[in-house]
Design an enzyme around this catalytic site. Structure first.
Site, PDB file in Angstrom:
ATOM      1  N   SER A 175       1.108  -1.284  -1.003  1.00 53.02           N
ATOM      2  CA  SER A 175       0.037  -1.994  -0.828  1.00 53.02           C
ATOM      3  C   SER A 175      -0.830  -1.468   0.460  1.00 53.02           C
ATOM      4  O   SER A 175      -0.485  -0.816   1.329  1.00 53.02           O
ATOM      5  CB  SER A 175       0.313  -3.357  -0.559  1.00 53.02           C
ATOM      6  OG  SER A 175       0.829  -3.675   0.661  1.00 53.02           O
ATOM      7  N   LYS A 176      -2.081  -2.073   0.347  1.00 51.46           N
ATOM      8  CA  LYS A 176      -3.115  -1.597   1.459  1.00 51.46           C
ATOM      9  C   LYS A 176      -2.553  -2.062   2.917  1.00 51.46           C
ATOM     10  O   LYS A 176      -2.767  -1.337   3.865  1.00 51.46           O
ATOM     11  CB  LYS A 176      -4.370  -2.340   0.979  1.00 51.46           C
ATOM     12  CG  LYS A 176      -5.467  -1.413   1.610  1.00 51.46           C
ATOM     13  CD  LYS A 176      -6.746  -1.841   1.032  1.00 51.46           C
ATOM     14  CE  LYS A 176      -8.103  -1.212   1.696  1.00 51.46           C
ATOM     15  NZ  LYS A 176      -9.267  -1.416   0.941  1.00 51.46           N
ATOM     16  N   ARG A 177      -1.792  -3.245   2.885  1.00 48.65           N
ATOM     17  CA  ARG A 177      -1.466  -3.733   4.029  1.00 48.65           C
ATOM     18  C   ARG A 177      -0.445  -2.878   5.021  1.00 48.65           C
ATOM     19  O   ARG A 177      -0.674  -2.723   6.082  1.00 48.65           O
ATOM     20  CB  ARG A 177      -0.564  -4.918   4.125  1.00 48.65           C
ATOM     21  CG  ARG A 177      -1.635  -6.079   4.408  1.00 48.65           C
ATOM     22  CD  ARG A 177      -0.956  -7.422   4.206  1.00 48.65           C
ATOM     23  NE  ARG A 177      -0.705  -7.604   2.536  1.00 48.65           N
ATOM     24  CZ  ARG A 177       0.437  -7.970   1.900  1.00 48.65           C
ATOM     25  NH1 ARG A 177       1.527  -8.342   2.930  1.00 48.65           N
ATOM     26  NH2 ARG A 177       0.549  -7.987   0.824  1.00 48.65           N
TER      27      ARG A 177
ATOM     28  N   GLY B 267      -0.451   0.586   4.994  1.00 51.04           N
ATOM     29  CA  GLY B 267      -0.743   1.865   5.080  1.00 51.04           C
ATOM     30  C   GLY B 267      -2.050   2.437   4.293  1.00 51.04           C
ATOM     31  O   GLY B 267      -2.474   1.532   3.607  1.00 51.04           O
TER      32      GLY B 267
END
Ligand code: GLU
Length: 488
Positions: A256-258, A260
């Protein structure tokens, strides 16, 4: 070549503003499958969710795919016999197909407000009933439906899922997959604004565009029974499905974007090569069945097969990507690296400095085994581009003694006698001086390296001297003596 039963695959991204690495993997596998089978690779933009519309997203997607080398055969900008390839240009088609299902009783109108649906869901949660549409709209008489439509009450069209049957399909990666129809929601197909949902548009387009193989991420697996029902309702042949394994972080959580970067552009702007990214992404779910790890796009076209795509989640390991970048950079012809280095210099604070090709090529030769990224030429060996403006304090403490300046002076005197010196001339001059002063070679080598480079490690010292040249070496040693004598 492209006869009626030729392979046709598609990459069908929603234009969210960037290309996710998982999307690149889907695009790559589709591309490879098409190339391998002499098929057609279609790009279709799925932009019917107007709330997610992002300006410039389609252009950006196309540009990123092309940068990666994944040229499509049909799609927006390029055209083709099955266009248009942007779903918002095909709305009438979806409406027409929704009408067909309504007429045949395979879909129905529903008039529930968001509040009513919300209440229904809450009640289901409370009573632990299955969370799906309770079909209250089916209680309306045909006349009531007509009245509501005539009065302009907002309506959606829902799929009429059959009761108590099994919906099954064969997935090329997962084998036989079965869903009980009781688990399947009466999916909204057409929203009250006349726009289709993903499900209707996706199936209509895959059919009309002659798609033979649907290769996509596992997150779409649970949508597939709805799609299979739609194919059956329309009387169309169901394409082959292949659902690619999930992408996971090293801790096995979903990528997920969180945690990296997930946008291909992020990796691109960090200096990763397209070759490394493609090689890396290819291995997220596929492997060649042996020890080989380095693959170009052309190699992959030859070797790729869906049979070698696994079911279990693929771990996204950035260290592997770095290693691949190092390997691919090393294998590039020096002239190509030169062009990239020039490009990098142009964007840097060294933009107004002039380096000729021969000079830069010798830096590339000396540093080739030590750089992972093109920017490393400047970051790891800045001394080739600028005289050092600081000296590593640890090396200084260890290697620079009160009598070092006089030894180095003696050394550059010896260097100044050399004519057009080569690497080995510097070396023999240094050995001569060491012998005549009765020093260990290292008592000259270490401080000399510090004086010319400011640091304690790097390529061979004589390589550095040769690349910098006699005059520059001289200037740097003199300057180091001046500045360091003040310090010590
Ligand atoms: N539009 C979907 C996406 O954004 C396509 C999924 C599919 O390939 O069916 O990934």
């Amino acid at each position: 070549m492209n006869t009626e039963n030729a392979v046709r695959v598609r990459f069908a991204p929603s234009p969210t503003g960037y290309l996710h690495v998982g999307g690149l993997r889907t695009a790559l596998y589709n591309y490879l499958f098409a190339r391998k089978n002499n098929g057609v690779f279609v790009l279709r933009i799925e932009d019917t969710d107007r709330t997610r519309y992002v300006e410039g997203a389609v252009e950006n997607l196309i540009q990123t795919l092309r940068w990666a080398g994944l040229e499509f055969d049909e799609g927006p900008e390029k055209g083709g016999p099955k266009g248009p390839y942007i779903q918002s240009d095909r709305i009438a088609l979806y409406q027409e197909h929704a009408r067909r299902l309504l007429e045949e009783g395979k879909a129905y109108y529903a008039f529930d407000t968001p509040e009513e649906l919300d209440e229904m869901r809450k009640l289901q949660e409370k009573t632990q009933a299955p969370l799906k549409y309770d079909r209250r709209a089916l209680m309306l008489s045909a006349q009531e439906v007509q009245q509501k439509l005539a009065a302009g009450v907002p309506a959606v069209v829902r799929l009429r899922v059959p009761d108590a049957t099994t919906v099954a399909f064969d997935d090329l990666i997962r084998g036989r997959v079965e869903f009980s129809s009781d688990q399947i929601d009466d999916q909204v197909l057409l929203k009250s604004d006349g726009y289709p949902t993903y499900h209707l548009a996706n199936v209509v387009d895959d059919h009309l565009m002659g798609i033979t193989h649907v290769i996509r991420g596992e997150e779409w697996l649970s949508s597939t029974p709805k799609h299979v029902l739609l194919y059956q309702y329309f009387g169309w042949e169901v394409p082959q499905f292949a659902h690619l394994p999930l992408l996971l972080n090293p801790d096995k959580s979903k990528l997920s974007k969180r945690q990296g970067d997930v946008a291909v552009e992020d990796y691109r702007s960090k200096g990763y090569l397209r070759e490394a990214i493609i090689n890396f992404v290819a291995f997220l779910g596929w492997n060649p069945g042996d020890e080989r790890e380095m693959f170009t796009l052309e190699d992959l076209v030859k070797e790729f097969s869906l049979e070698r795509v696994g079911k279990s989640g693929a771990i996204f390991n950035v260290e592997k990507l770095d290693w691949l970048n190092f390997q691919h950079l090393r294998r590039k012809p020096d002239t190509e690296v030169l062009a990239m280095l020039r490009e990098h210099l142009k964007q840097s604070s060294l933009a107004n400095r002039n380096f000729d090709d021969a000079y830069l090529l010798s830096v590339i030769g000396a540093m080739g085994e030590r750089v992972t990224f093109v920017r490393d030429f400047v970051e790891k060996s800045g001394y080739f581009f600028q005289a050092p403006n600081r000296y590593d304090p640890d090396v200084l403490k260890k290697r620079w003694k009160p009598d070092t300046p006089q030894k180095l002076r003696r050394l550059i005197e010896e260097f100044s006698l050399l004519e057009n010196p080569q690497r080995e001339d510097y070396e023999s001059a240094l050995l001569r001086v060491a012998r005549s002063l009765e020093l260990k070679n290292s008592e000259l080598i270490h401080p000399l390296r510090l004086a010319v480079s400011g640091v304690g490690a790097g390529p061979g010292l004589y390589d550095i001297l040769f690349i910098l040249g006699k005059e520059e070496t001289h200037r740097r040693v003199v300057s180091a003596i001046e500045r360091l004598s003040q310090l010590t």
